[in-house]
Write an enzyme that holds these catalytic residues in place. Structure first.
Site, PDB file in Angstrom:
ATOM      1  N   ASP A 162     -42.563  46.867  15.968  1.00  0.00           N
ATOM      2  CA  ASP A 162     -43.012  48.244  16.150  1.00  0.00           C
ATOM      3  C   ASP A 162     -43.606  48.517  17.518  1.00  0.00           C
ATOM      4  O   ASP A 162     -43.960  47.603  18.265  1.00  0.00           O
ATOM      5  CB  ASP A 162     -44.099  48.563  15.116  1.00  0.00           C
ATOM      6  CG  ASP A 162     -45.421  47.863  15.463  1.00  0.00           C
ATOM      7  OD1 ASP A 162     -45.399  46.632  15.666  1.00  0.00           O
ATOM      8  OD2 ASP A 162     -46.463  48.540  15.556  1.00  0.00           O
ATOM      9  N   LYS A 187     -40.913  34.295  23.128  1.00  0.00           N
ATOM     10  CA  LYS A 187     -41.213  34.770  24.488  1.00  0.00           C
ATOM     11  C   LYS A 187     -42.093  33.711  25.158  1.00  0.00           C
ATOM     12  O   LYS A 187     -43.303  33.889  25.297  1.00  0.00           O
ATOM     13  CB  LYS A 187     -41.983  36.095  24.359  1.00  0.00           C
ATOM     14  CG  LYS A 187     -41.724  37.110  25.439  1.00  0.00           C
ATOM     15  CD  LYS A 187     -42.730  38.244  25.330  1.00  0.00           C
ATOM     16  CE  LYS A 187     -42.189  39.464  24.645  1.00  0.00           C
ATOM     17  NZ  LYS A 187     -43.193  40.582  24.610  1.00  0.00           N
ATOM     18  N   ARG A 226     -39.719  50.356  13.642  1.00  0.00           N
ATOM     19  CA  ARG A 226     -39.419  49.144  12.873  1.00  0.00           C
ATOM     20  C   ARG A 226     -38.043  49.210  12.219  1.00  0.00           C
ATOM     21  O   ARG A 226     -37.415  48.192  11.969  1.00  0.00           O
ATOM     22  CB  ARG A 226     -40.467  48.934  11.761  1.00  0.00           C
ATOM     23  CG  ARG A 226     -41.871  48.625  12.268  1.00  0.00           C
ATOM     24  CD  ARG A 226     -42.729  48.147  11.099  1.00  0.00           C
ATOM     25  NE  ARG A 226     -44.151  48.130  11.397  1.00  0.00           N
ATOM     26  CZ  ARG A 226     -44.796  47.137  12.004  1.00  0.00           C
ATOM     27  NH1 ARG A 226     -44.131  46.084  12.413  1.00  0.00           N
ATOM     28  NH2 ARG A 226     -46.095  47.197  12.211  1.00  0.00           N
ATOM     29  N   ASP A 264     -45.284  34.983  20.780  1.00  0.00           N
ATOM     30  CA  ASP A 264     -45.644  35.497  22.109  1.00  0.00           C
ATOM     31  C   ASP A 264     -46.712  34.591  22.712  1.00  0.00           C
ATOM     32  O   ASP A 264     -46.403  33.504  23.204  1.00  0.00           O
ATOM     33  CB  ASP A 264     -46.103  36.952  21.925  1.00  0.00           C
ATOM     34  CG  ASP A 264     -46.363  37.692  23.221  1.00  0.00           C
ATOM     35  OD1 ASP A 264     -45.757  37.332  24.243  1.00  0.00           O
ATOM     36  OD2 ASP A 264     -47.155  38.649  23.217  1.00  0.00           O
TER      37      ASP A 264
HETATM   38  P1  5GP Z   1     -48.879  36.215  19.428  1.00  0.00           P
HETATM   39  O1  5GP Z   1     -50.022  35.959  18.501  1.00  0.00           O
HETATM   40  O2  5GP Z   1     -47.869  35.091  19.497  1.00  0.00           O
HETATM   41  O3  5GP Z   1     -49.320  36.653  20.802  1.00  0.00           O
HETATM   42  O4  5GP Z   1     -48.159  37.516  18.939  1.00  0.00           O
HETATM   43  C1  5GP Z   1     -47.477  37.570  17.819  1.00  0.00           C
HETATM   44  C2  5GP Z   1     -47.389  38.997  17.346  1.00  0.00           C
HETATM   45  O5  5GP Z   1     -47.563  39.947  18.387  1.00  0.00           O
HETATM   46  C3  5GP Z   1     -46.019  39.247  16.797  1.00  0.00           C
HETATM   47  O6  5GP Z   1     -45.953  38.902  15.452  1.00  0.00           O
HETATM   48  C4  5GP Z   1     -45.844  40.720  17.044  1.00  0.00           C
HETATM   49  O7  5GP Z   1     -46.364  41.429  15.954  1.00  0.00           O
HETATM   50  C5  5GP Z   1     -46.662  41.017  18.276  1.00  0.00           C
HETATM   51  N1  5GP Z   1     -45.794  41.073  19.485  1.00  0.00           N
HETATM   52  C6  5GP Z   1     -45.718  40.187  20.479  1.00  0.00           C
HETATM   53  N2  5GP Z   1     -44.812  40.547  21.406  1.00  0.00           N
HETATM   54  C7  5GP Z   1     -44.275  41.703  20.957  1.00  0.00           C
HETATM   55  C8  5GP Z   1     -43.243  42.577  21.455  1.00  0.00           C
HETATM   56  O8  5GP Z   1     -42.599  42.386  22.494  1.00  0.00           O
HETATM   57  N3  5GP Z   1     -42.980  43.680  20.686  1.00  0.00           N
HETATM   58  C9  5GP Z   1     -43.649  43.967  19.528  1.00  0.00           C
HETATM   59  N4  5GP Z   1     -43.305  45.073  18.882  1.00  0.00           N
HETATM   60  N5  5GP Z   1     -44.612  43.156  19.033  1.00  0.00           N
HETATM   61  C10 5GP Z   1     -44.912  42.038  19.731  1.00  0.00           C
END
Ligand code: 5GP
Ligand code: MG
Length: 182
Positions: free
Chosen positions: A161, A133, A167, A105
């Site tokens: 989740d 994303k 999950r 993300d």
């Molecule tokens: P980042 O550090 O890249 O922002 O986020 C990674 C983590 O955020 C992922 O491993 C996940 O746990 C959570 N996350 C990010 N986007 C989503 C989403 O659309 N749905 C869910 N359930 N978790 C997300």
């Protein structure tokens, strides 16, 4: 009895679509990793189901590890701070790591983990994420293997989740807006 399905607005990827895509990813990863005896590191908890499927789709000699990092809590946006709450249990110096993640993300988590593993002496660190994303990326990081590129929506299921629930849905979907205000 109320089924979890009733909270889902739409299904983005069905169980069958996910299985088909993981087979393709596994075959591609096999080509790249067959001589490297990689160490697959799953990021808990979101990637636990993907981990189980991708290691069986990629029939290389390998071993597996799990790392847990602090996540969003019950919110749907990242705090930006990454903390390790459970570390891997072996020396990784000289090893080829493949980090298995549910979704990339902002990039905070994987940016941090990549640095962390390189500092610990990994020979290489590649990234395999089921979902990407890219619209929300704030860190310069690109996955080596991606299942699906998703729009900027909060998704659940197949390991992912909302407030630790959903999950165990076998597909990936988007929740109805009213679920967030319950
Ligand atoms: P980042 O550090 O890249 O922002 O986020 C990674 C983590 O955020 C992922 O491993 C996940 O746990 C959570 N996350 C990010 N986007 C989503 C989403 O659309 N749905 C869910 N359930 N978790 C997300
Ligand atoms: Mg995660």
């Amino acid at each position: 009895m109320e089924h979890m399905d009733q909270d889902i607005l739409k299904v983005l990827y069905s169980e069958q679509e996910i299985a088909r895509r993981i087979k393709e990813m596994g075959a591609q990863m096999f080509e790249d990793l067959q001589d490297k005896e990689p160490l697959f590191v799953s990021v808990l908890r979101g990637a636990f189901i993907f981990m189980a499927d991708i290691v069986r789709a990629c029939q290389v000699r390998c071993d597996v590890e799990f790392i847990a990092v602090s996540s969003y809590g019950n919110s749907t946006s990242s705090s930006g701070v990454v903390q390790i709450t459970h570390d891997i249990q072996q020396d990784i110096s000289g090893r080829h790591l493949v980090v298995i993640e549910d979704i990339l993300d902002s990039g905070n988590t994987l940016y941090f983990l990549k640095q962390y593993f390189m500092t610990k002496g990994a020979a290489s660190v590649s990234i395999c994420t089921l979902l990407d994303k890219p619209s929300r990326r704030t860190k310069l990081i690109t996955p080596d293997y991606t299942g699906f590129v998703v729009p900027d929506e909060f998704v659940v299921g197949y390991g992912l989740d909302y407030g630790q629930k959903y999950r165990n849905l076998p597909y990936i979907g988007v929740l109805k807006p009213e679920v967030y205000t319950k």
